[in-house]
Design an enzyme around this catalytic site. Structure first.
Site, short mmCIF file in Angstrom:
data_model
loop_
_atom_site.label_atom_id
_atom_site.label_comp_id
_atom_site.label_asym_id
_atom_site.label_seq_id
_atom_site.Cartn_x
_atom_site.Cartn_y
_atom_site.Cartn_z
CB SER A 144 -73.23 50.39 33.39
OG SER A 144 -72.78 49.82 32.20
CE LYS B 69 -72.05 45.61 6.01
NZ LYS B 69 -71.10 46.51 6.67
#
Length: 375
Positions: free
Chosen positions: A189, A241
């Site tokens: 990764s 949000k």
């Protein structure tokens, strides 16, 4: 001389009684007034202390353990202060090697983060961007360093932090100084993200690498909250949000937004790997065939052209010396870890297990499976 009468010679009855009592008591006296009786001895108590003596002052309860606690805290503070002084004295010192050409050795150990290396008592564990980039620049500026070996043993980490270190490695390589990567147990990764910028990559046969892609995970705990009677309330300024909040599931619009973020970071990952590996002939088609989040062994990665050679750290050091024009076994220069950094890195407990937070697929197939098709 006047003769006394016979009545004068004999004592009165009261005087005779007193005399008799005095004689019985073993005391002799003369005169008409008897002496005062002798004082009786004070009675004895169990400790032999007269009852009229003042008692000892009462002991202050708990004063002993308070004194011990205070001494223990003072000793602990003194020990921590001494360790801080020692750590400051030995921190950031460099190894002493003979003058002349040499190879620098820099480590990337643990999760890759953007945290400050000075945070906390022991500093931040893992490969922080601040520490790795500082070590790379120290190696680049060290007199006599002809090449750098980057030893990577990391399961990955933050995409932004991996990009920062990637750009620094690519800058050093394009400036003309060779950078050779040596993979340890795992360089997957974000660990591979960094390695792709190097001049050459070495991996062990059993090294775990690859894992090219991006993933975002969220947990919906709303049903659990309902079972236990918990009802969270959220007040927000915009509809996105509280995205990824455990209080509710994602909406379809939020899924599309999350997918767009994943694909954007994934495209950056792929483009950077291609940029870093183009000097090795890696094509987009070859990369996309394995850029689906899969983890590979070092031998599989070499067949897929993600790594260049099979070998260990010594092989990478020798190759770096050869690329830097050094004949024979090169001398190795390294940045010493401070006392606190050694403790923090030992506590990071790096294992050869891929902790994927950068995952994905050829043309984002993994993102399609996670979030559904784009609309």
């Amino acid at each position: 001389m006047e003769e006394r009468s016979e009545n004068d010679r004999q004592p009165s009855p009261a005087a005779a009684a007193s005399h008799t009592a005095g004689a019985a008591g073993g005391q002799h006296w003369s005169g008409a007034v008897p002496p005062p009786p002798p004082p009786s001895p004070p009675p004895r108590t169990q400790q032999g202390v007269p009852p009229y003596a003042a008692p000892p002052p009462p002991r202050q309860g708990g004063s002993g353990w308070k004194w011990l606690l205070g001494c223990g805290c003072a000793a602990l503070l003194g020990f921590v202060g001494l360790l801080s002084i020692v750590g400051a004295l030995v921190g950031r010192q460099t190894s002493s090697v003979p003058f002349g050409p040499k190879v620098a050795l820099v480590y990337v150990e643990g999760p890759i983060t953007s945290a400050s290396s000075e945070g906390g008592l022991l500093g931040s564990a893992g490969a922080t961007t601040e520490r790795v980039i500082s070590d790379l620049r120290s190696a680049e500026e060290q007199a006599g360093v002809r090449a750098i070996v980057l030893r990577i043993n990391s399961p990955g980490g933050s995409a932004a932090a991996s990009q920062e270190i990637y750009r620094e490695v690519l800058r050093i390589r394009t400036s003309g100084k060779p950078v050779v990567v040596s993979m340890g147990d795992v360089a997957a990764s974000g660990g591979y993200y960094i390695a792709s910028a190097a001049t050459e990559i070495f991996a062990g046969n059993g090294t775990l690498t690859g894992s090219i892609g991006v993933i975002i995970q969220a947990t919906d705990m709303s049903q659990l909250f309902g079972k236990i009677g918990l009802r969270p309330e959220t007040i927000k300024s915009g509809k996105f949000k509280d995205m990824f909040s455990p209080n509710r599931p994602l909406t379809e619009e939020e899924r599309r937004l999350a997918k767009s973020m994943i694909l954007d970071i994934y495209d950056q990952f792929v483009d950077d790997v291609l940029e870093g590996r183009k000097h090795r002939g890696l094509t987009r088609q070859q990369l996309m065939a394995v850029a689906d989040g899969r983890v590979m062994t070092g031998r599989q990665a070499m067949k897929a052209k993600l790594v260049d050679r099979i070998g260990g750290l010594e092989d990478a050091i020798n190759e770096a010396g050869r690329l830097g024009g050094i004949t024979g076994r090169p001398n190795v220069w390294r940045v010493k870890r401070s006392f606190w950094q050694v403790l923090a890195e030992a506590a990071s407990n790096v294992r050869p297990v891929v902790n994927i937070n950068l995952g994905g697929s050829g043309e984002s197939q993994a993102a399609e499976q996670l979030l559904g098709p784009a609309r």
